[in-house]
Scaffold this motif. Structure first.
Motif, PDB file in Angstrom:
ATOM      1  N   PHE B  91       0.825  -1.197   0.000  1.00  0.00           N
ATOM      2  CA  PHE B  91       0.000   0.000   0.000  1.00  0.00           C
ATOM      3  C   PHE B  91       0.864   1.252   0.000  1.00  0.00           C
ATOM      4  CE2 PHE B  91      -2.786  -3.150   2.013  1.00  0.00           C
ATOM      5  CZ  PHE B  91      -3.934  -2.991   1.248  1.00  0.00           C
ATOM      6  N   VAL B  92       0.316   2.317  -0.567  1.00  0.00           N
ATOM      7  CA  VAL B  92       0.927   3.635  -0.449  1.00  0.00           C
ATOM      8  C   VAL B  92       0.137   4.381   0.620  1.00  0.00           C
ATOM      9  CG1 VAL B  92       1.434   5.794  -1.633  1.00  0.00           C
ATOM     10  CG2 VAL B  92       1.667   3.611  -2.845  1.00  0.00           C
ATOM     11  N   ALA B  93       0.854   5.019   1.543  1.00  0.00           N
ATOM     12  CA  ALA B  93       0.201   5.674   2.672  1.00  0.00           C
ATOM     13  C   ALA B  93       0.895   6.998   2.952  1.00  0.00           C
ATOM     14  CB  ALA B  93       0.263   4.771   3.897  1.00  0.00           C
ATOM     15  N   ARG B  94       0.292   7.800   3.824  1.00  0.00           N
ATOM     16  CA  ARG B  94       0.923   9.067   4.201  1.00  0.00           C
ATOM     17  C   ARG B  94       0.829   9.298   5.700  1.00  0.00           C
ATOM     18  NH1 ARG B  94      -1.039  14.177   1.884  1.00  0.00           N
ATOM     19  NH2 ARG B  94      -0.928  13.159  -0.143  1.00  0.00           N
ATOM     20  N   ALA B  95       1.771  10.099   6.211  1.00  0.00           N
ATOM     21  CA  ALA B  95       1.760  10.449   7.633  1.00  0.00           C
ATOM     22  C   ALA B  95       2.427  11.816   7.781  1.00  0.00           C
ATOM     23  CB  ALA B  95       2.492   9.398   8.452  1.00  0.00           C
TER      24      ALA B  95
END
Lengths: 143, 143
Positions: B91-95
């Protein structure tokens, strides 16, 4: 000891006739429990890639050599299969001959998109097909 | 008895600072064998969805609550992990905070895209990151 969900793969196989016109997608009537109508598919074996597993299952269950177009999504709701936790990697594929039921499929048939028997579909295959109808052109989706 | 490959999930976590500017992605230095640099990730547990597994692993391994943007692909080459056959859903995710190494990660750090240490990457993580760099905007891909 590592324990993870079982890994399966299902195929949305688009059938085209000799003139290249779209006939519908393939559904099967399952021979084993749970019984009902479903997309063709099965468990991925150790040592094979998921897309190889998908092509093998299509060969065994609907008698077709399919060409995979792309990934529709990964379906992993723990309750999607009543037996145990099975995560399915769903591919969209195409073939140019009529399907023939085999292995776990009592019969295999072509269904035009307007005639999908939504209420008879097992597992989360109605959700998967809704995603397919919404995602045509094949973009990424996951649930 | 059904036997399928192990199921894992890895995350490409994009880090943004308070002003919303992109800092880079997160890599970890593994504490256990095989040792080296890798994307954060781990095995999916029975009873959790793959995206839940991904968020849990990011919490445990890099100390971040991540927001998943989409599926990059499913990586299933039987030789991608030297130990046994592990299929990874990436998955591609952001934070919006810096990562902190924990669990299987000796340390976690932010790497700008131009500074990815390609030759030090374990498993097929170089391939995964090449796909990410090629697929930005997140379209479907599989191998």
């Amino acid at each position: 000891m590592i324990q993870t969900p079982y890994l399966a793969t299902d195929g949305i196989v688009k059938i085209f006739d000799e003139s290249g016109s779209f006939q519908g997608i393939v559904l099967i009537e399952r021979k084993n429990e749970p019984r009902g109508i479903a997309l063709p598919g099965g468990f991925v074996e150790i040592g094979e890639r998921v897309e190889e597993g998908c092509r093998r299952e299509m060969r065994e269950e609907i008698g077709l050599e399919v060409e995979i177009e792309g990934l529709l999504g990964v379906y992993s709701d723990p309750k999607r299969d009543p037996r145990f936790h099975v995560v399915s990697v769903v591919f969209v594929a195409r073939a140019y001959a009529p399907p023939v039921g085999g292995d776990d499929a009592k019969r295999a048939f072509i269904v035009p998109l307007e005639e999908i028997p939504w209420r008879e579909l097992l597992f989360d295959h109605a959700t998967i097909l809704q995603d397919f109808l919404g995602a045509r052109g094949i973009k990424s989706c996951w649930r």
